[in-house]
Design a protein around this motif. Sequence first.
Motif: not given
Length: 230
Positions: A136-162
């Motif tokens: 599980l990878c949280l990417v700051e540059k793109t504000m996305t959460l990635e897992y294996k081959e999948a990825k989803v965009e997250v909001s700034k608040k969700v990003f900080k909490l995660l």
Amino acid sequence: MYKVMLIEDDHQLCGLIKENLERYGYEVILPQHFAHIEEEFLNIKPDLVLLDINLPYYDGYFLCRSIRQKSTVPILMISARSQEMDQILAIELGADDFITKPFTFDMLHSKVKATIRRVYGEYAVIDERNTRVGPLCLVEKTMTLEYKEAKVEVSKKVFKLLKKLMEKENSFVSREELIEEVWDSVSFVDDNTLTVNMTRIKQTLSELGLKDLIKSKRGVGYMLQYPAGE
């Protein structure tokens, strides 16, 4: 959790400052011996230093200059001296701010929080290092959460909490600390606001095929726990 080194020889004041800052999720470390402050600083590696001026062995001005020669860590000077020249000298020696005694703990916390935010938080230069827990990878540059081959965009608040939850994987993080991380104030945020955002995080993880990673315990807080061996 940000690590604060508190260099103050008033034991009663030390206890009050420590208790107050730990309430907001900071780790506060006191020196063991004032004759070895510089060595202890190098061992502790704090994120911020609260430094009194009047100290045994070496005064705060000497220590401020010495610390600044070794590190860019933010330094907040504390003193009963209120003359402008004292404050100017502290700043010229490398201090980031000057807090005059007596002060309220709200004021102290405000200055600590503002300095942390400026140096490490939303006003700092964005660090492009990613936060990882297993695959599980949280990417700051793109504000996305990635897992294996999948990825989803997250909001700034969700990003900080995660990010906070991932950094403290397998440990419970209090609701107060999570609120402070995102909204800067515990007293003016509806408790339900955090609950709504935590629900969004669980939904986001479900979209990636990850369920039950977020654990909650009433009166304690939330924890991200990635299954061992996966």
